[in-house]
Design an enzyme around this catalytic site. Sequence first.
Site, PDB file in Angstrom:
ATOM      1  N   GLU A  19      47.306  38.894  36.950  1.00 28.75           N
ATOM      2  CA  GLU A  19      45.921  39.073  37.382  1.00 28.75           C
ATOM      3  C   GLU A  19      45.344  37.851  38.092  1.00 28.75           C
ATOM      4  OE1 GLU A  19      43.691  41.333  34.109  1.00 28.75           O
ATOM      5  OE2 GLU A  19      45.425  40.507  33.072  1.00 28.75           O
ATOM      6  N   SER A 173      43.774  44.853  33.541  1.00 27.39           N
ATOM      7  CA  SER A 173      43.800  45.339  34.917  1.00 27.39           C
ATOM      8  C   SER A 173      44.792  46.477  35.130  1.00 27.39           C
ATOM      9  CB  SER A 173      44.112  44.202  35.911  1.00 27.39           C
ATOM     10  OG  SER A 173      43.042  43.306  35.960  1.00 27.39           O
ATOM     11  N   TYR A 245      40.874  48.334  41.882  1.00 28.80           N
ATOM     12  CA  TYR A 245      40.738  47.267  42.870  1.00 28.80           C
ATOM     13  C   TYR A 245      40.970  47.688  44.316  1.00 28.80           C
ATOM     14  CZ  TYR A 245      40.837  44.506  38.644  1.00 28.80           C
ATOM     15  OH  TYR A 245      40.556  44.004  37.396  1.00 28.80           O
ATOM     16  N   ARG A 283      33.206  43.347  28.206  1.00 29.26           N
ATOM     17  CA  ARG A 283      33.060  44.731  28.657  1.00 29.26           C
ATOM     18  C   ARG A 283      33.934  45.615  27.784  1.00 29.26           C
ATOM     19  NH1 ARG A 283      35.957  45.434  33.323  1.00 29.26           N
ATOM     20  NH2 ARG A 283      37.277  47.019  32.362  1.00 29.26           N
ATOM     21  N   ASP A 285      35.458  49.491  27.125  1.00 32.60           N
ATOM     22  CA  ASP A 285      35.786  50.727  27.810  1.00 32.60           C
ATOM     23  C   ASP A 285      35.984  51.824  26.766  1.00 32.60           C
ATOM     24  OD1 ASP A 285      35.797  49.026  29.957  1.00 32.60           O
ATOM     25  OD2 ASP A 285      37.980  48.973  30.162  1.00 32.60           O
ATOM     26  N   GLU A 298      39.519  49.782  25.036  1.00 38.23           N
ATOM     27  CA  GLU A 298      39.877  48.365  25.005  1.00 38.23           C
ATOM     28  C   GLU A 298      38.635  47.522  25.191  1.00 38.23           C
ATOM     29  OE1 GLU A 298      42.649  47.775  28.201  1.00 38.23           O
ATOM     30  OE2 GLU A 298      41.074  47.412  29.646  1.00 38.23           O
ATOM     31  N   ASN A 300      37.412  43.847  27.031  1.00 42.97           N
ATOM     32  CA  ASN A 300      37.751  42.828  28.030  1.00 42.97           C
ATOM     33  C   ASN A 300      36.921  41.575  27.754  1.00 42.97           C
ATOM     34  OD1 ASN A 300      39.352  44.514  30.297  1.00 42.97           O
ATOM     35  ND2 ASN A 300      37.716  45.759  29.424  1.00 42.97           N
ATOM     36  N   GLY A 304      36.027  41.483  34.998  1.00 37.47           N
ATOM     37  CA  GLY A 304      35.947  41.158  36.417  1.00 37.47           C
ATOM     38  C   GLY A 304      34.524  40.840  36.840  1.00 37.47           C
TER      39      GLY A 304
END
Length: 334
Positions: A19, A173, A245, A283, A285, A298, A300, A304
């Site tokens: 990443e 990612s 992305y 963050r 999810d 998950e 984070n 990002g």
Amino acid sequence: MSTDKIRNIAVVYGGYSSEVEISKQSGKSVARWLRNAGYNVYEVLLCREGWWAVTSSADGSEVRHTMDRNDFSCTIDGNRVRFDNVFIIIHGDPGENGRLQAYFELLDIPFIGCSSLCAAIAFDKYACKTYLRDSGTYLADDVMLRRGDTYDAAGITAELGLPVFVKPSGGGSSFGVTKVKRTEDLAAAIEAAFKESDTLIIEKAITGKEIDCGVYADADGVHALPLIEIVPGPGHEFFDYDAKYMGASREICPAPVSEAQTVVIQNEAVRIFRRLGCTGLVRMDFILSEDDRPYLLEINPNPGMTASSLVPQMVRQAGMTMEDFLKGLIDGRQ
């Protein structure tokens, strides 16, 4: 803005994982917002080849100044530069899994984000699920494998059903993530996941909407940001790398869910944040299942942070500028 306490901020990006390029983009975005907010910002690149503070010469070319890893300082134009605070914007190893956080804890340098223990737990999908299993959190059934383990593919799919997701336990990612619909495809998916991590999970697929929620702590407490629904584009059955992305998805903010569903997901995200002892910004999810249960996918610890990333979209939807949002994170760390 008072700069009595915070003069120099290091924005650390790069890292040792797949990443790295995404991290660089996120780091440069955060550095720009912090400069706009009035801070003295230094970009610091970490990679396996070395650690450098990165500046620009008069002609715009990049100049690298070697970091002293004994105290995380550097010398620029004859001046020794030390940092009052650090933003870790590394996705993956070593900035999202607790390793770099532990380094700064040893040096007693303040940083934005989760502690080393919290980051290590949150980043590892299986460890995080294990930590939350008795907390009332909705979690998909799973099987964990370590590199070298023997396994029975038919037995796994009989236990979990099909389809399943195979995921590196310590990765982000969507590198190495595969949706498996046939038992005979499981071995190849496991091989792909082991390229990213020494541990993986095989997880029962939950049908529903992917809903993401940013949670952050500032001087006023813990807050949930507006929700985003992720709708993968044609040819993408989940939020894979291209969907994230390369523009192969729609990101709808605020998520088109009911007010009651919004409250449930945001409250759940804040509860998990507190349960894990998170600080700074994370963050989460979720899959909102067909029976309205928010299953945690998950967490984070370093999401990002490019202008088009999910958290900046949430921040704008909440009516804040990124400059004010990031300043709030720094003020909340003091």
